[in-house]
Motif scaffolding. Sequence first.
Motif, mmCIF file in Angstrom:
data_model
loop_
_atom_site.group_PDB
_atom_site.id
_atom_site.type_symbol
_atom_site.label_atom_id
_atom_site.label_comp_id
_atom_site.label_asym_id
_atom_site.label_seq_id
_atom_site.Cartn_x
_atom_site.Cartn_y
_atom_site.Cartn_z
ATOM 1 N N UNK A 170 -8.404 -3.742 9.775
ATOM 2 C CA UNK A 170 -9.390 -4.343 10.687
ATOM 3 C C UNK A 170 -10.447 -3.344 11.148
ATOM 4 N N UNK A 171 -10.079 -2.066 11.262
ATOM 5 C CA UNK A 171 -10.999 -1.097 11.873
ATOM 6 C C UNK A 171 -11.681 -0.178 10.860
ATOM 7 N N UNK A 172 -10.991 0.211 9.790
ATOM 8 C CA UNK A 172 -11.511 1.277 8.932
ATOM 9 C C UNK A 172 -11.770 0.858 7.488
ATOM 10 N N UNK A 173 -11.403 -0.340 7.096
ATOM 11 C CA UNK A 173 -11.697 -0.790 5.731
ATOM 12 C C UNK A 173 -13.155 -1.200 5.619
ATOM 13 N N UNK A 174 -13.755 -1.093 4.413
ATOM 14 C CA UNK A 174 -15.123 -1.606 4.229
ATOM 15 C C UNK A 174 -15.192 -3.104 4.534
ATOM 16 N N UNK A 175 -16.346 -3.527 4.993
ATOM 17 C CA UNK A 175 -16.495 -4.918 5.440
ATOM 18 C C UNK A 175 -16.279 -5.906 4.283
ATOM 19 N N UNK A 194 2.394 -12.619 -9.515
ATOM 20 C CA UNK A 194 3.410 -11.624 -9.161
ATOM 21 C C UNK A 194 2.764 -10.482 -8.392
ATOM 22 N N UNK A 195 3.442 -9.960 -7.366
ATOM 23 C CA UNK A 195 2.853 -8.854 -6.590
ATOM 24 C C UNK A 195 2.581 -7.636 -7.464
ATOM 25 N N UNK A 196 1.406 -7.057 -7.249
ATOM 26 C CA UNK A 196 0.959 -5.873 -7.999
ATOM 27 C C UNK A 196 1.279 -4.629 -7.172
ATOM 28 N N UNK A 197 1.948 -3.629 -7.748
ATOM 29 C CA UNK A 197 2.303 -2.444 -6.953
ATOM 30 C C UNK A 197 1.087 -1.574 -6.645
ATOM 31 N N UNK A 198 1.030 -1.096 -5.405
ATOM 32 C CA UNK A 198 0.021 -0.137 -4.969
ATOM 33 C C UNK A 198 0.745 0.994 -4.234
ATOM 34 N N UNK A 199 0.234 2.199 -4.366
ATOM 35 C CA UNK A 199 0.853 3.380 -3.748
ATOM 36 C C UNK A 199 0.182 3.608 -2.392
ATOM 37 N N UNK A 200 0.943 3.343 -1.322
ATOM 38 C CA UNK A 200 0.438 3.527 0.042
ATOM 39 C C UNK A 200 1.097 4.701 0.743
ATOM 40 N N UNK A 201 2.189 5.223 0.202
ATOM 41 C CA UNK A 201 2.909 6.325 0.837
ATOM 42 C C UNK A 201 2.181 7.634 0.617
ATOM 43 N N UNK A 202 2.232 8.511 1.615
ATOM 44 C CA UNK A 202 1.594 9.818 1.509
ATOM 45 C C UNK A 202 2.301 10.651 0.456
ATOM 46 N N UNK A 225 -0.858 7.178 3.237
ATOM 47 C CA UNK A 225 -1.970 7.962 2.722
ATOM 48 C C UNK A 225 -3.162 7.884 3.669
ATOM 49 N N UNK A 226 -4.160 8.739 3.458
ATOM 50 C CA UNK A 226 -5.410 8.571 4.214
ATOM 51 C C UNK A 226 -6.072 7.224 3.896
ATOM 52 N N UNK A 227 -6.845 6.726 4.829
ATOM 53 C CA UNK A 227 -7.442 5.392 4.695
ATOM 54 C C UNK A 227 -8.329 5.318 3.454
ATOM 55 N N UNK A 228 -9.075 6.377 3.169
ATOM 56 C CA UNK A 228 -9.971 6.338 2.006
ATOM 57 C C UNK A 228 -9.177 6.187 0.705
ATOM 58 N N UNK A 229 -8.024 6.847 0.612
ATOM 59 C CA UNK A 229 -7.201 6.721 -0.594
ATOM 60 C C UNK A 229 -6.564 5.337 -0.693
ATOM 61 N N UNK A 230 -6.182 4.759 0.439
ATOM 62 C CA UNK A 230 -5.616 3.402 0.416
ATOM 63 C C UNK A 230 -6.667 2.399 -0.035
#
Length: 396
Positions: A112-117, A177-185, A214-219
Amino acid sequence: MSQSKAVTKAADASVPVKPEQTLKACKALVAHIKKAAAEPREDGKQNLLADEESTVAETPVWLTLTTKKHIHDSNRLQPGKIALPHSLNTSEELSICLITADPQRWYKNAVADEFPEELRAKIGRVIDISHLRAKFKAYEAQRKLFSEHDVFLADDRIINRLPKALGKTFYKTTTKRPVPVVLMAPREKIDGKRAPAPKGKKPKRDPVENVNARPITEIVAEVQRAIGSALVHLSPSTNTAIKVGYASWEPEKLAANVGAVVGELVERFVPQKWQNVRNFYVKGPETAALPIYQTDELWLDDSKVVPEGQQPANALPGKKQGLLSEKPNIGKKRKSLDAEPEAAAEEPAVAKEDRPKKKVKKALPASNDDKLDKEIAERKAKLKKQKTAAKKAADI
């Protein structure tokens, strides 16, 4: 017809699929799909709600790979990702559901706060695994969730738990089917290697304030990469289909996506690389497959070729191979007349004293049919007299 080419045994990093042949096949396929959409249906029925442009725009184009051997031995519930030069999900109305590890509040605030619009408008739901199990345990709730979103992304830390949490609603087909994404630091590295985890008791941490993410930019980059990738769903077969575009696209865009998928698909997912590739095709849902690559080698090893009239060797290795090589137990109970002398000769000589004695059957007394017939006649006469007496007593 595509030009066939034999693959040499030496390791070759070049892709033998010619871009000219790929572009030619894409142009022919797009022209055929547009022509078929403009023609009336053979059964005479017509969909009044759909027009020609929307029908062509929703028609997917698939890249089909045929291999000489099975690519994978078992079903993979996690799709693989291949980056595309032209994304498949460019619609402004795209709805994304992001499934994260606990807690969901940190990820909701980040979106809500840091992702691109533009990306924030597409993410319609952020939920962690705990709330997912609690809210969507019922089958109807799972179906509703399935229909509300177009793409499902899941943290790779919890994606192995989703088949049990979401069930056959999501995993019966490969559509959503859910697609895996890496969110862990990522773990810290020392001299190019990951640092070992600290031993002993782990200190307590606040999951809301100190999230292992991870940092927001990497997520953001990871989410955008997953949305714009082609998904590879491997199954225990020799045929794999990957969606590379839509019939409304320009043939050049389709050819670019096909070229990007072909090389990475073979290098990452096909064992023995190009030695195991037989054909590559492009096709639509109801069209013929147009070849863009064919190999002259139909097998991987000359030892697998069985001459005419010979039995093939067992393909299953391991313990079962010895069992399969044995002759079947057929005809052991029934012996032919020709085999009787041979069988008798093979039997070892056994002393008469060692053989078990046969049981002597007791002789049954001889039957006397005349006596039996006489007894039956007497019983019938006696019964007849009893019936006559009973009838007279009833009349009185």
